[in-house]
Write a protein that holds these residues in place. Structure first.
Motif, short mmCIF file in Angstrom:
data_model
loop_
_atom_site.label_atom_id
_atom_site.label_comp_id
_atom_site.label_asym_id
_atom_site.label_seq_id
_atom_site.Cartn_x
_atom_site.Cartn_y
_atom_site.Cartn_z
N HIS A 280 0.85 -1.19 0.00
CA HIS A 280 0.00 0.00 0.00
C HIS A 280 0.88 1.24 0.00
N ALA A 281 0.63 2.15 -0.92
CA ALA A 281 1.39 3.39 -0.95
C ALA A 281 0.44 4.57 -0.94
N GLU A 282 0.68 5.51 -0.02
CA GLU A 282 -0.12 6.73 0.00
C GLU A 282 0.31 7.64 -1.13
N LEU A 283 -0.63 8.22 -1.83
CA LEU A 283 -0.32 9.12 -2.93
C LEU A 283 -0.21 10.53 -2.38
N ASN A 284 0.71 11.32 -2.96
CA ASN A 284 0.91 12.67 -2.42
C ASN A 284 0.10 13.73 -3.19
N THR A 285 -1.16 13.44 -3.39
CA THR A 285 -2.05 14.44 -4.01
C THR A 285 -2.28 15.57 -3.01
N VAL B 84 -7.46 9.30 2.70
CA VAL B 84 -6.19 9.58 2.01
C VAL B 84 -6.04 8.58 0.86
N PRO B 85 -5.67 9.06 -0.33
CA PRO B 85 -5.60 8.16 -1.48
C PRO B 85 -4.46 7.14 -1.38
N LEU B 86 -4.78 5.90 -1.69
CA LEU B 86 -3.78 4.84 -1.67
C LEU B 86 -3.80 4.12 -3.00
N ILE B 87 -2.66 3.54 -3.39
CA ILE B 87 -2.72 2.49 -4.38
C ILE B 87 -2.30 1.21 -3.69
N GLU B 88 -2.92 0.12 -4.10
CA GLU B 88 -2.47 -1.19 -3.61
C GLU B 88 -1.88 -1.95 -4.79
N ILE B 89 -0.64 -2.37 -4.61
CA ILE B 89 0.06 -3.13 -5.65
C ILE B 89 0.13 -4.58 -5.17
N VAL B 90 -0.44 -5.49 -5.93
CA VAL B 90 -0.46 -6.91 -5.53
C VAL B 90 0.44 -7.70 -6.47
N THR B 91 1.35 -8.49 -5.89
CA THR B 91 2.25 -9.28 -6.73
C THR B 91 1.78 -10.72 -6.84
N GLU B 92 2.26 -11.39 -7.85
CA GLU B 92 2.12 -12.84 -7.94
C GLU B 92 3.04 -13.44 -6.88
N PRO B 93 2.79 -14.70 -6.50
CA PRO B 93 3.68 -15.31 -5.47
C PRO B 93 5.02 -15.72 -6.07
N ASP B 94 5.72 -14.79 -6.67
CA ASP B 94 6.94 -15.08 -7.43
C ASP B 94 8.22 -14.88 -6.63
N ILE C 104 10.21 -0.87 -5.72
CA ILE C 104 8.89 -0.20 -5.76
C ILE C 104 9.01 1.20 -5.16
N LYS C 105 9.70 1.29 -4.03
CA LYS C 105 9.86 2.59 -3.37
C LYS C 105 10.57 3.58 -4.29
N ASN C 106 11.68 3.13 -4.88
CA ASN C 106 12.42 4.02 -5.79
C ASN C 106 11.56 4.43 -6.98
N THR C 107 10.79 3.49 -7.48
CA THR C 107 9.93 3.80 -8.63
C THR C 107 8.90 4.87 -8.26
N LEU C 108 8.28 4.71 -7.10
CA LEU C 108 7.29 5.71 -6.64
C LEU C 108 7.95 7.07 -6.50
N LYS C 109 9.16 7.06 -5.94
CA LYS C 109 9.90 8.31 -5.73
C LYS C 109 10.21 8.98 -7.06
N TYR C 110 10.68 8.18 -8.02
CA TYR C 110 11.05 8.74 -9.33
C TYR C 110 9.84 9.33 -10.03
N ILE C 111 8.71 8.62 -9.95
CA ILE C 111 7.52 9.16 -10.62
C ILE C 111 6.98 10.36 -9.82
N GLY C 112 7.34 10.42 -8.55
CA GLY C 112 6.93 11.56 -7.73
C GLY C 112 5.50 11.49 -7.25
N ILE C 113 4.97 10.27 -7.07
CA ILE C 113 3.56 10.17 -6.70
C ILE C 113 3.37 9.80 -5.23
N SER C 114 4.47 9.56 -4.52
CA SER C 114 4.34 9.24 -3.09
C SER C 114 5.56 9.78 -2.35
N ASP C 115 5.35 10.20 -1.11
CA ASP C 115 6.48 10.72 -0.33
C ASP C 115 7.41 9.60 0.12
#
Ligand code: ADP
Ligand code: MG
Ligand code: ZN
Length: 479
Positions: free
Chosen positions: A13-18, A149-159, A173-184
């Motif tokens: 779960h990632a909070e979006l920084n809207t 507060v807006p969240l996205i939930e990212i669900v993975t396969e059991p890989d 995932i954290k770095n990707t969110l940071k790069y896109i700038g959508i979550s603190d």
């Protein structure tokens, strides 16, 4: 004991920084006096109607693109019904059957190999409030500021197959969110949280074992500890001839153990049903494509560029990628095409990082610019100044600003690269150190380093060490 394999699936779960919350115009900010950032919509007063925050949808679609998902042009919002005191509406608006994004994947890259982890889905949903258990008065308090507060939930396969892989995945995932700038991505504020699903099976079998889902995993390192504990627990049960029960468990990071919350038999039936107050989310193809075009270079792409094209060691490249500012600064320096990548990288990860850490400032708030660093490193590469002199110059730039060449001159840091005068100096030092010269010629190769050191000392550090080394070697190796 049999050979076991661990299978892990994550729900991140990632909070979006809207600016505002998911379904109302309350500010989306961490903290604040309890119950001050609330309105009839987010605390679920009767008759209040939600309005979808379109920026949150855009952000989720961006993440969908970053994780190579299919973006559904039409998706639905659903109510997930359950009662808990932090959820005043008694339902959470989420997405059930038709999420915004699905069927994607993300690479986890290590020094030796890379592996693709399947992304089942990404959906949007709203966060719940926070319960505070006050030990001083035996009461539980509730703060609804986080409701909606807006969240996205990212669900993975059991890989995922190990706690290390899970950690690497979460970090990517954290770095990707940071790069896109959508979550603190502030872990301490809980902007990323995850549920961890773990099962074990005998190596070589295809079928998945029965899984347990662990909640209350509050950091990436807690996820690692939780996975290790849970896998060990399950293996012990199986080895003792027992069976794994499908359950939801609560991770207690202080005790380092997980405890049963509920079993499958009393699994909740959330009775999902379509949210009647909100329509379908319909996305124009144009908007979906436009959002894809806004994506920056992603962390994995950067990592591969740094290692494969710039030839940086994997660890250095990862450290640069991890720090958004550091990699931006590095890229600016490289674009000036004057110094070798590795040297720039060393300065950024070394003295510059140290300064940033010590002062807690942002790299872009200091007087140092890419242009100045490149000029400075170039002087070292040319041999005009020594490495230690460059450190001094960097310190001056940080403290008071200024141009490298001007500082070098003002502090008299230019190295002596004049072969003629250096040869004289070397001759004198060699004469004064006959013993070391003999040592060297008798096979003690490190005697050369000693002599070079003596030359540097004699020049009070002003001699160009590369030239000195050459001259010393020349004399020592002649017979
Ligand atoms: P829910 O938690 O709502 O029941 P799912 O059944 O879709 O949702 O599974 C959620 C997560 O559990 C996914 O990340 C999935 O990869 C993981 N998962 C499912 N089965 C297993 C299993 N046998 N072992 C490990 N992880 C699993
Ligand atoms: Mg789940
Ligand atoms: Zn509100």
């Amino acid at each position: 004991m049999k050979d076991y394999e661990i299978c892990i699936g994550l729900e991140v779960h990632a909070e979006l920084n809207t600016q505002s919350k998911m379904y109302c115009s309350c500010p989306n900010l961490f903290g604040g006096e309890p119950n001050t950032r609330v309105c009839p919509v987010c605390i679920g007063l009767p008759g209040a109607l939600p309005t979808l925050n379109e920026t949150a949808v855009d952000y989720a679609v961006k993440m969908g693109h970053a994780l190579k998902c299919t973006i559904n042009k039409v998706s639905r919002q659903d109510r997930k019904n359950y009662f808990y005191p932090d959820l005043p509406k008694a339902y959470q608006i989420s997405q059930a059957d038709i999420p915004l994004c699905e069927k994607g994947h993300l690479e986890i890259i290590t020094e030796k190999c890379s592996k693709t982890i399947g992304i089942t889905r990404i959906h949007i949903e709203e966060d719940a409030g926070k319960l505070l258990h006050d030990s001083s008065c035996n009461d539980s308090l509730v703060d609804y500021n986080r409701c909606g507060v807006p969240l996205i939930e990212i669900v993975t396969e059991p890989d995922l197959r190990s706690s290390e892989e899970a950690y690497l995945f979460l970090n990517t995932i954290k770095n990707t969110l940071k790069y896109i700038g959508i979550s603190d991505c502030k872990m301490q504020e809980g902007s990323i949280r995850c549920d961890v699903n773990v099962s074990v099976r005998e190596k070589g079998t295809d079928e998945l074992g029965t899984r347990c889902e662990m909640k209350n995993v509050n950091s990436f390192s807690a996820a690692v500890r939780g996975i290790e504990y849970e896998a060990k627990r399950q293996i012990e049960v199986l080895e003792a001839g027992g069976k794994i029960l499908q359950e939801t468990r609560r991770w207690d990071d202080v005790k380092g153990m997980s405890f049963v919350m509920r079993t499958k038999e009393d699994a909740q039936d959330y009775r999902f049903f379509p949210e009647p107050d909100l329509g379908w989310i319909v996305l124009e193809e144009e908007r979906i494509n436009m959002l894809k075009d806004t994506l920056p270079e992603l962390p994995n792409e950067k990592l591969l560029r740094y290692t494969k094209i710039h030839g940086l060691p994997f660890t250095d490249a990862s450290l640069l990628v991890e720090g958004l500012e550091k990699s931006r600064f590095y890229d600016e320096c490289i674009a000036l095409e004057r110094c070798t990548s590795k040297n720039i990288c060393n300065w950024i990860l070394g003295d510059i990082s140290k300064y940033i850490n010590d002062t807690g400032s942002s790299l872009y708030d200091t007087p140092l610019t890419a242009d100045k660093l490149v000029k400075l490193v170039y002087e070292v590469e040319k041999g005009t100044i020594s490495n230690s002199a460059a450190k001094k110059v960097l310190g001056v730039i940080f403290d008071e600003g200024g141009e490298p060449d001007e500082i070098i001159e003002r502090l008299g840091l230019v190295q002596n690269s004049d072969t003629e005068s250096l040869k004289k100096l070397v001759d004198e030092v060699i004469k004064a150190n006959e013993k070391s010269v003999n040592d060297y010629r008798n096979g003690k190769t490190n005697a050369m380093g000693y002599i070079v050191g003596q030359c540097m000392k004699a020049s009070k550090g002003s001699a160009n060490p590369a030239i000195v080394r050459e001259l010393v070697a020349e004399i020592l190796n002649e017979r």
